[in-house]
Design a protein around this motif. Structure first.
Motif, PDB file in Angstrom:
ATOM      1  N   ASP A  87       0.867  -1.177   0.000  1.00 63.18           N
ATOM      2  CA  ASP A  87       0.000   0.000   0.000  1.00 63.18           C
ATOM      3  C   ASP A  87       0.903   1.225   0.000  1.00 63.18           C
ATOM      4  O   ASP A  87       1.576   1.507   0.985  1.00 63.18           O
ATOM      5  N   ALA A  88       0.927   1.957  -1.116  1.00 70.31           N
ATOM      6  CA  ALA A  88       1.806   3.124  -1.227  1.00 70.31           C
ATOM      7  C   ALA A  88       1.030   4.434  -1.160  1.00 70.31           C
ATOM      8  O   ALA A  88       1.593   5.492  -1.437  1.00 70.31           O
ATOM      9  N   ASP A  89      -0.248   4.367  -0.793  1.00 67.05           N
ATOM     10  CA  ASP A  89      -1.089   5.564  -0.732  1.00 67.05           C
ATOM     11  C   ASP A  89      -1.414   5.891   0.726  1.00 67.05           C
ATOM     12  O   ASP A  89      -2.291   5.266   1.324  1.00 67.05           O
ATOM     13  N   PRO A  90      -0.702   6.853   1.331  1.00 66.59           N
ATOM     14  CA  PRO A  90      -0.924   7.147   2.750  1.00 66.59           C
ATOM     15  C   PRO A  90      -2.357   7.572   3.076  1.00 66.59           C
ATOM     16  O   PRO A  90      -2.808   7.398   4.202  1.00 66.59           O
ATOM     17  N   LEU A  91      -3.082   8.104   2.088  1.00 71.86           N
ATOM     18  CA  LEU A  91      -4.437   8.602   2.329  1.00 71.86           C
ATOM     19  C   LEU A  91      -5.498   7.695   1.712  1.00 71.86           C
ATOM     20  O   LEU A  91      -6.641   8.098   1.527  1.00 71.86           O
ATOM     21  N   GLY A  92      -5.127   6.453   1.444  1.00 69.31           N
ATOM     22  CA  GLY A  92      -6.052   5.554   0.764  1.00 69.31           C
ATOM     23  C   GLY A  92      -6.974   4.766   1.664  1.00 69.31           C
ATOM     24  O   GLY A  92      -7.820   4.016   1.182  1.00 69.31           O
ATOM     25  N   GLY A  93      -6.815   4.873   2.963  1.00 72.66           N
ATOM     26  CA  GLY A  93      -7.701   4.146   3.866  1.00 72.66           C
ATOM     27  C   GLY A  93      -7.190   2.793   4.305  1.00 72.66           C
ATOM     28  O   GLY A  93      -7.792   2.159   5.175  1.00 72.66           O
ATOM     29  N   GLY A  94      -6.101   2.335   3.721  1.00 74.62           N
ATOM     30  CA  GLY A  94      -5.492   1.083   4.175  1.00 74.62           C
ATOM     31  C   GLY A  94      -5.943  -0.110   3.373  1.00 74.62           C
ATOM     32  O   GLY A  94      -7.116  -0.506   3.413  1.00 74.62           O
ATOM     33  N   ILE A  95      -5.021  -0.701   2.625  1.00 76.41           N
ATOM     34  CA  ILE A  95      -5.393  -1.859   1.811  1.00 76.41           C
ATOM     35  C   ILE A  95      -5.610  -3.096   2.676  1.00 76.41           C
ATOM     36  O   ILE A  95      -6.279  -4.043   2.263  1.00 76.41           O
ATOM     37  N   ASP A  96      -5.074  -3.091   3.906  1.00 78.34           N
ATOM     38  CA  ASP A  96      -5.360  -4.206   4.814  1.00 78.34           C
ATOM     39  C   ASP A  96      -6.833  -4.201   5.216  1.00 78.34           C
ATOM     40  O   ASP A  96      -7.452  -5.260   5.381  1.00 78.34           O
ATOM     41  N   ALA A  97      -7.428  -3.001   5.344  1.00 83.78           N
ATOM     42  CA  ALA A  97      -8.862  -2.914   5.643  1.00 83.78           C
ATOM     43  C   ALA A  97      -9.689  -3.416   4.466  1.00 83.78           C
ATOM     44  O   ALA A  97     -10.732  -4.056   4.645  1.00 83.78           O
ATOM     45  N   LEU A  98      -9.239  -3.134   3.254  1.00 86.09           N
ATOM     46  CA  LEU A  98      -9.925  -3.628   2.066  1.00 86.09           C
ATOM     47  C   LEU A  98      -9.970  -5.150   2.057  1.00 86.09           C
ATOM     48  O   LEU A  98     -10.952  -5.760   1.627  1.00 86.09           O
ATOM     49  N   LEU A  99      -8.917  -5.758   2.572  1.00 92.09           N
ATOM     50  CA  LEU A  99      -8.843  -7.217   2.649  1.00 92.09           C
ATOM     51  C   LEU A  99      -9.534  -7.778   3.888  1.00 92.09           C
ATOM     52  O   LEU A  99      -9.604  -9.000   4.053  1.00 92.09           O
ATOM     53  N   GLY A 100     -10.009  -6.886   4.788  1.00 97.83           N
ATOM     54  CA  GLY A 100     -10.642  -7.346   6.013  1.00 97.83           C
ATOM     55  C   GLY A 100      -9.656  -7.796   7.066  1.00 97.83           C
ATOM     56  O   GLY A 100      -9.993  -8.522   7.986  1.00 97.83           O
ATOM     57  N   HIS A 101      -8.390  -7.319   6.974  1.00 96.06           N
ATOM     58  CA  HIS A 101      -7.347  -7.760   7.905  1.00 96.06           C
ATOM     59  C   HIS A 101      -6.688  -6.582   8.606  1.00 96.06           C
ATOM     60  O   HIS A 101      -5.502  -6.640   8.942  1.00 96.06           O
ATOM     61  N   GLU A 102      -7.440  -5.516   8.859  1.00 98.59           N
ATOM     62  CA  GLU A 102      -6.824  -4.335   9.473  1.00 98.59           C
ATOM     63  C   GLU A 102      -6.345  -4.588  10.893  1.00 98.59           C
ATOM     64  O   GLU A 102      -5.499  -3.849  11.408  1.00 98.59           O
ATOM     65  N   GLU A 103      -6.865  -5.623  11.565  1.00103.49           N
ATOM     66  CA  GLU A 103      -6.446  -5.936  12.933  1.00103.49           C
ATOM     67  C   GLU A 103      -5.341  -6.989  12.980  1.00103.49           C
ATOM     68  O   GLU A 103      -4.902  -7.380  14.062  1.00103.49           O
ATOM     69  N   ALA A 104      -4.900  -7.449  11.837  1.00105.65           N
ATOM     70  CA  ALA A 104      -3.879  -8.508  11.816  1.00105.65           C
ATOM     71  C   ALA A 104      -2.574  -8.000  12.412  1.00105.65           C
ATOM     72  O   ALA A 104      -2.140  -6.885  12.119  1.00105.65           O
ATOM     73  N   PRO A 105      -1.935  -8.783  13.279  1.00103.53           N
ATOM     74  CA  PRO A 105      -0.660  -8.348  13.857  1.00103.53           C
ATOM     75  C   PRO A 105       0.451  -8.342  12.817  1.00103.53           C
ATOM     76  O   PRO A 105       0.449  -9.133  11.873  1.00103.53           O
ATOM     77  N   GLY A 106       1.390  -7.427  12.990  1.00108.55           N
ATOM     78  CA  GLY A 106       2.531  -7.357  12.091  1.00108.55           C
ATOM     79  C   GLY A 106       2.922  -5.917  11.826  1.00108.55           C
ATOM     80  O   GLY A 106       2.250  -4.975  12.242  1.00108.55           O
TER      81      GLY A 106
END
Length: 346
Positions: A153-172
């Motif tokens: 994810d190279a877009d700081p204002l994009g909302g987070g591609i991990d959220a798009l995948l449903g993994h925004e809470e994933a550790p790492g």
């Protein structure tokens, strides 16, 4: 895994080499004389011969091989290149001036299963065109086909591609953990640090305030990605910052997602004009609109890579935190499979 080998009786040089190896995440095998080096000679991924032992190593008639360095603590050693040739070394490393180079050589030697991953960049011709969705689906489809894949994810204002995948809470690790990193990143360390799901690793942003990605940090991540993954997919912002430019200059192919309507094509043409300054292989992925595909791509002046039909249920699926189906009989899955066949080496 076998260790790099050092051949020296110079204790000051050995102390330096142990310290440098630690910086590279490597442990060393040490031989004080060439006879002790024989069991390791053909197995070591890299051999550092101290200048003090160069003539003895040459006299020992050890088998020829690559990945040999002559290391000296005297930058003004006029005899260094003669010794380099005598031991069959590929280069001379003079400490402390060449310390960073030696760290990189040792770290490279310790990389397991080196790869040569291709970088595909995806950029939207306008906001909401679907670049992030295409990036995520390409990465998911590739990892489902057992390509080791890194989604960046190279877009700081994009909302987070991990959220798009449903993994925004994933550790790492996220970008905030990496932006201060200078120099080389180990591919294996990057894989271990990032949230991973099967063959897919994801690098996104922390929630809240985000900082721009320094170009050096992007460079280090992409170099590690190239060594450790089969494919890197980078979701870029439309307004190109230094990190996005760094990615574009390294891209094998860049996909421009454009809507086939007048404003969509005009907006995509503006983005295209900026992207062309930094990369050459640009292809369009078209969303449906009032213009036909040939007219849209003709206006943009780049070849069409495929069409991304509207998916009425896709937004609802993503908002539920679910992943879209990407089987070969689905429209989105067939598009991603076709793109990967065209863009990745056989």
């Amino acid at each position: 895994m076998h260790r790099p080998l050092v051949i020296t009786e110079d204790h000051a040089l050995l102390d330096d080499l142990v310290r440098i190896a630690a910086a590279a995440g490597a442990h060393l095998d040490v031989a004080h004389v060439p006879a002790h080096a024989r069991p390791y000679w053909n197995l070591a991924p890299l051999i550092a011969v101290g200048a003090d032992q160069a003539d003895a190593v040459a006299a020992a008639s050890l088998p020829a091989r690559d990945q040999i360095l002559l290391v000296t603590r005297d930058p003004d050693d006029l005899d260094a290149w003669r010794k380099c040739v005598a031991v069959g070394a590929q280069s001379v490393v003079a400490l402390p001036n060449d310390e960073r180079h030696l760290v990189e050589r040792l770290a490279d030697a310790m990389e397991p299963d080196p790869r040569s991953g291709a970088l595909i960049c995806v950029i939207g011709g306008r906001g909401g065109a679907g670049a992030s969705v295409l990036s995520a689906c390409l990465a998911l489809r590739a990892s489902g086909d057992h390509f080791r894949t890194l989604l960046v994810d190279a877009d700081p204002l994009g909302g987070g591609i991990d959220a798009l995948l449903g993994h925004e809470e994933a550790p790492g690790a996220r970008w905030g953990d990496l932006v201060a990193r200078q120099g080389r990143i180990s591919a294996s360390a990057l894989q271990a640090a990032l949230p991973s799901f099967g063959d897919l690793a994801v690098l996104s942003f922390h929630r809240g305030e985000v900082a721009a990605i320094p170009a050096q940090a992007m460079r280090s991540v992409l170099e590690a990605g190239r060594r450790g993954f089969d494919l890197i997919v980078a979701d870029l912002p439309r307004h190109l910052d230094p990190a996005a430019v760094e990615a574009l200059t390294r891209a094998k192919t860049t996909l421009l997602v454009a809507t086939a309507d007048v404003r969509g094509v005009l907006s995509a043409a503006q983005v295209l004009g900026e992207a062309r300054k930094h990369t050459s292989d640009l292809r369009a992925v078209l969303r449906p609109g009032v213009l036909d595909d040939d007219m849209a791509t003709g206006s943009l002046g780049i070849p069409a890579a495929g069409s991304l039909p509207d998916q009425p249920r896709l937004t609802a699926t993503l908002n539920r935190g679910e992943l879209p189906r990407l089987g070969p009989r689905t429209v989105l899955g067939a598009l991603c499979s076709s793109l990967l066949r065209d863009l990745l080496p056989a």
